[in-house]
Each structure stands twice: as C-alpha cells, then as structure tokens.
Design an enzyme around this catalytic site. Structure first.
Site, mmCIF file in Angstrom:
data_model
loop_
_atom_site.group_PDB
_atom_site.id
_atom_site.type_symbol
_atom_site.label_atom_id
_atom_site.label_comp_id
_atom_site.label_asym_id
_atom_site.label_seq_id
_atom_site.Cartn_x
_atom_site.Cartn_y
_atom_site.Cartn_z
ATOM 1 N N PHE A 242 -25.147 -34.325 27.125
ATOM 2 C CA PHE A 242 -25.617 -35.251 26.103
ATOM 3 C C PHE A 242 -26.312 -36.424 26.772
ATOM 4 O O PHE A 242 -27.333 -36.925 26.322
ATOM 5 C CB PHE A 242 -24.455 -35.724 25.238
ATOM 6 N N GLU B 79 -17.372 -36.208 14.781
ATOM 7 C CA GLU B 79 -17.734 -36.872 16.027
ATOM 8 C C GLU B 79 -16.540 -37.598 16.652
ATOM 9 O O GLU B 79 -16.687 -38.357 17.608
ATOM 10 C CB GLU B 79 -18.891 -37.851 15.793
ATOM 11 N N GLU C 1 -14.768 -39.938 15.383
ATOM 12 C CA GLU C 1 -14.787 -41.381 15.121
ATOM 13 C C GLU C 1 -13.584 -41.802 14.273
ATOM 14 O O GLU C 1 -13.240 -41.142 13.287
ATOM 15 C CB GLU C 1 -16.085 -41.773 14.414
#
Length: 203
Positions: free
Chosen positions: A22, A156, A158
């Site tokens: 990434f 993700e 989160e």
C-alpha cells in the site's frame, strides 16, 4: 538568499524499488548542488513513498467548538504513554479526487459530520527528510450539535471516537501535550491566530 536552487540543481542517478505494498519504499542515489558551489557527491537516501493526505479541523463558529477524533495509532505505541491520539479528521488521496472532496468524505466517514465551506490553511511536508507525503490542511465549518459517538469503516479496521471540545479546551490540550501530533497542533495554532477573522466570515 533563500530559494537560490531549483529542480535543475539536483540529479537522480539511480532509483531502486525496495518495497511495494500500500506504501512504497525506494532507495534513491542522487547528488545536488551545494551552497559552496558545484555539485556534491552521490548520496543514498531511503524514501518512504506515500499518498498525499488531507487533514481538516471541523470548527463550529457559533459555539466556538472544534470536533476532534480519537483512535489508536501504531506509530505512537512505543513512544507515547497513550497511543490513542486526539487528531483531526484525515484521509489519503488514493483515488482521482480533489483534496476538498477527500475532506468532505472523511468527515462523514470518521465523524458523521457534514462540512460546510473549507478554509485552506496550508500545504506542507510533515517529514521531508525521508517521506514525500504532502499534507493539505483545512479548517471546515460545521454544526457540532449532536456530534459524537464511534464511527469509521469496519472493513478498514477503523474504530474512531468523536469528541466535541471548546476551542479553549482544545488549546489547553495542545499546551499540556494531550494533543501531540503535527497536523492538529498546526491547525489549532493557526485557528488561534485567525479565529476572529474566521468567526466573522462564518457567523
């Protein structure tokens, strides 16, 4: 004299791709012009290649309050007493988006906030000695009434808690070190210097 050098005053001799995920890590062999004159020797530098980022401080001019988010940060876990940091809403520009679009999208995802106008603060390099990341920093007008809760995208990983703080309390958190990340400190100190103008325009 500041600004005496330009793009033509450095030369990339070789650029190696060390890691691709990434994020990316490159090893750059380069030389650049020196202040004493002439080109210097070839030097080697590792470069952390990142997407550019957008950070926005949601500000409610009616209540003189800011909205900050709290989340775990792996980069702080070995060097901070508490790695859950108070931060700005933020996200990476990893698609074909303008920075302003990212600011509005991340405010909804991370804080369930609909932002009004954005006030550009700065574009800056947070760590140019080893990273090419550029941060686009904004103040965003918001209505903080009812803001709170836990948000973020589960896919993700989160887990983001929303806090509404008076401007005075947020500045005290900067002074006592509870707010200890660059974008938040820069945005709050900028707002401290320009708050009267911002409130006059946004009230």
């Amino acid at each position: 004299m500041w600004g005496m050098f330009m793009q033509r005053d450095f030369e990339v001799v070789e650029r190696e791709a060390c890691f691709r995920g990434f994020y990316k890590l490159d090893r750059v062999h380069l030389r650049h012009r020196q202040f004493a004159g002439g080109m210097g020797p070839v030097i080697r530098r590792e470069l952390f290649v990142r997407h550019d980022a957008v950070c926005v401080l949601p500000y409610d001019p009616q209540r003189d309050a800011v909205v900050l988010i709290e989340q775990f940060r792996v980069g702080a876990m070995d060097k901070a007493e508490n790695p859950w940091l108070l931060e700005l809403v933020a996200g990476l520009i990893d698609k074909d988006e303008e920075p302003e679009e990212v600011a509005h999208r991340e405010a909804q995802e991370e804080a369930d906030l609909v932002l009004g106008p954005l006030w550009p603060v700065s574009r800056y390099f947070p760590s140019p000695g080893g990273s090419d990341e550029l941060v686009h920093l904004y103040i965003g007008r918001c209505d903080s009434e009812g803001a709170g809760g836990v948000h973020g995208l589960p896919e993700e990983g989160e887990d983001i808690k929303v806090h509404v703080m008076s401007f005075a309390d947020a500045m005290q958190a900067v002074r006592d070190g509870r707010i200890n990340n660059a974008a938040s400190i820069i945005a709050l100190q900028w707002l401290a210097l320009n708050r009267d103008e911002v409130r006059g325009m946004w009230k």
